[in-house]
Write an enzyme that holds these catalytic residues in place. Sequence first.
Site, short mmCIF file in Angstrom:
data_model
loop_
_atom_site.label_atom_id
_atom_site.label_comp_id
_atom_site.label_asym_id
_atom_site.label_seq_id
_atom_site.Cartn_x
_atom_site.Cartn_y
_atom_site.Cartn_z
N LYS A 144 0.67 -1.32 -0.02
CA LYS A 144 -0.12 -0.24 -0.09
C LYS A 144 0.80 1.22 0.02
O LYS A 144 0.49 2.44 -0.73
CB LYS A 144 -0.87 -0.17 1.16
CG LYS A 144 -1.96 -0.98 1.20
CD LYS A 144 -3.00 -0.89 2.21
CE LYS A 144 -4.12 -1.85 2.48
NZ LYS A 144 -5.07 -1.79 3.48
N ASN A 157 -4.89 1.80 -1.53
CA ASN A 157 -5.14 0.55 -1.81
C ASN A 157 -5.83 0.22 -3.26
O ASN A 157 -6.12 -0.93 -3.51
CB ASN A 157 -6.00 0.22 -0.57
CG ASN A 157 -7.25 0.70 -0.64
OD1 ASN A 157 -7.52 1.79 -1.36
ND2 ASN A 157 -8.45 0.14 0.09
N ASP A 178 -9.95 2.59 2.05
CA ASP A 178 -10.06 2.33 3.27
C ASP A 178 -10.81 3.49 4.14
O ASP A 178 -11.57 3.17 5.38
CB ASP A 178 -8.70 1.89 3.93
CG ASP A 178 -8.19 0.58 3.46
OD1 ASP A 178 -8.88 -0.22 3.16
OD2 ASP A 178 -7.07 0.34 3.68
N GLY A 215 -2.95 1.54 17.90
CA GLY A 215 -2.16 1.43 16.62
C GLY A 215 -2.15 2.76 15.86
O GLY A 215 -2.45 3.69 16.15
N GLY A 240 -0.67 1.87 8.96
CA GLY A 240 -1.41 2.29 7.68
C GLY A 240 -2.90 2.27 7.93
O GLY A 240 -3.44 3.31 7.41
N ARG A 265 5.99 6.12 15.96
CA ARG A 265 4.77 5.76 15.07
C ARG A 265 3.76 6.96 15.40
O ARG A 265 2.94 7.63 14.61
CB ARG A 265 4.48 4.77 14.72
CG ARG A 265 5.53 4.00 13.92
CD ARG A 265 4.74 2.48 13.82
NE ARG A 265 4.27 2.42 12.17
CZ ARG A 265 3.90 1.25 11.79
NH1 ARG A 265 3.72 0.17 12.78
NH2 ARG A 265 3.52 1.05 10.62
P1 NDP Z 1 0.76 -2.43 10.04
O1 NDP Z 1 1.79 -3.40 10.18
O2 NDP Z 1 0.90 -0.89 9.42
O3 NDP Z 1 0.45 -1.77 11.72
C1 NDP Z 1 0.06 -2.72 12.79
C2 NDP Z 1 0.03 -2.00 14.05
O4 NDP Z 1 -0.23 -3.06 14.75
C3 NDP Z 1 0.95 -1.06 14.57
O5 NDP Z 1 0.38 -0.17 15.44
C4 NDP Z 1 1.93 -1.89 15.39
O6 NDP Z 1 2.66 -1.41 16.56
C5 NDP Z 1 0.73 -3.03 16.00
N1 NDP Z 1 1.06 -4.31 16.48
C6 NDP Z 1 1.50 -5.38 15.74
N2 NDP Z 1 1.89 -6.23 16.62
C7 NDP Z 1 1.58 -5.86 17.85
C8 NDP Z 1 2.05 -6.56 19.11
N3 NDP Z 1 2.57 -7.67 19.23
N4 NDP Z 1 1.76 -5.49 20.32
C9 NDP Z 1 1.51 -4.28 20.09
N5 NDP Z 1 1.21 -3.63 19.03
C10 NDP Z 1 1.35 -4.58 17.76
O7 NDP Z 1 -0.71 -2.91 9.75
P2 NDP Z 1 -2.22 -2.12 9.09
O8 NDP Z 1 -2.25 -0.94 9.92
O9 NDP Z 1 -2.20 -2.15 7.83
O10 NDP Z 1 -3.18 -3.16 9.77
C11 NDP Z 1 -3.82 -3.14 11.06
C12 NDP Z 1 -4.71 -3.94 11.28
O11 NDP Z 1 -5.92 -3.65 10.50
C13 NDP Z 1 -4.78 -5.61 10.99
O12 NDP Z 1 -5.19 -6.28 11.68
C14 NDP Z 1 -5.40 -5.50 9.65
O13 NDP Z 1 -5.86 -6.61 9.19
C15 NDP Z 1 -6.57 -4.48 9.92
N6 NDP Z 1 -7.17 -3.97 8.62
C16 NDP Z 1 -8.41 -4.10 8.42
C17 NDP Z 1 -9.08 -3.66 7.23
C18 NDP Z 1 -10.38 -3.93 7.12
O14 NDP Z 1 -10.95 -3.67 6.01
N7 NDP Z 1 -11.24 -4.40 7.99
C19 NDP Z 1 -8.34 -2.60 6.26
C20 NDP Z 1 -6.94 -2.62 6.71
C21 NDP Z 1 -6.44 -3.13 7.75
P3 NDP Z 1 3.91 -0.89 16.27
O15 NDP Z 1 3.73 0.49 15.35
O16 NDP Z 1 4.53 -0.64 17.58
O17 NDP Z 1 4.68 -1.92 15.53
#
Ligand code: NDP
Length: 282
Positions: A71, A92, A108, A134, A137, A163
């Site tokens: 993305k 996207n 999105d 979070g 993205g 972030r």
């Molecule tokens: P990114 O990889 O860009 O971001 C992931 C986020 O999750 C970050 O804030 C990260 O924190 C946090 N994170 C991951 N693992 C952990 C952990 N073990 N403990 C604490 N924080 C954690 O992903 P996206 O933003 O693209 O997606 C995020 C979620 O949203 C996903 O589950 C995705 O499936 C969902 N989503 C759903 C959509 C829908 O249509 N329903 C559309 C887009 C996304 P850090 O910054 O510290 O790494």
Amino acid sequence: MTVSDQNRKAVVVGHPIAHSRSPLIHRHWLAELGIAGAYDRRDVRPEDLEGFVRAMAGEGIAGANLTIPHKELVMAMVGQIDPEARAVGAANTIWFDEAGTLRATNTDVHGFLANLDERAPGWDAGGKTAMVFGAGGAARAVVFGLLSRGFEQVLIHNRSAERIAGLRDAFGAAVESAGAAREALAAADLVVNATSLGMHGAAAWTMPLDGLSPAAVVCDLVYVPLRTRLLELAEARGNRTVDGLGMLLHQAAPAFQRFFGQKPRVTESLRQRIVADLERGA
Ligand code: NDP
């Protein structure tokens, strides 16, 4: 590039991509609207994305949806990026417009807002403070959407503080670090999980909802499983909840319209079709 209205081709591109439900959604609409088009999934590694984008016109591909990890990468490969994608920093959907120009957008934002409008009517009518878990993205699309609906304060809770600072730089002073979770939950009219916590195969959601205002709406972007631990905790407190499936369905609709020229409907029967597929774990 010009493609005839019939037999248009679109794809969803990611790495990995086997899990994507986008083909199911788009093919449902193709059948419903009687369009003789095609929608497939394509596994493209990040180092091959540019080659894919260059080859789209030659392959007769009218447009593509992009998912993890493309993305943000795709933004450098498209000439015309709309204001939403630019503000979010990720696209996207890319497609050839009527003049044959390749363009990029981020649906999105629409998906997130339309899901809440549908499943929790009036969610943005009252107070204007949100707490977002979070800062990736998806969180950026959420913050952009909330500010567009007049939210005055968006409190971010995220594992890595840098972030959060990045979000504040991008969106301004309405975005703040949440600080103590309990106080932020008490202040929030809306709580959104935009982390992968609670998603099948990812780390579990463990945050208690102590202090959460009874009037707050709680929305999880995770949709596998559909009923996440966060939503269970919120329901047990009597809060209104919204799952992530509606966002997936609603983000697909404007992309479909750009690829195939007709506006599709997000219906309960489509939702049930995807729910059944998720339950099968296919
Ligand atoms: P990114 O990889 O860009 O971001 C992931 C986020 O999750 C970050 O804030 C990260 O924190 C946090 N994170 C991951 N693992 C952990 C952990 N073990 N403990 C604490 N924080 C954690 O992903 P996206 O933003 O693209 O997606 C995020 C979620 O949203 C996903 O589950 C995705 O499936 C969902 N989503 C759903 C959509 C829908 O249509 N329903 C559309 C887009 C996304 P850090 O910054 O510290 O790494």
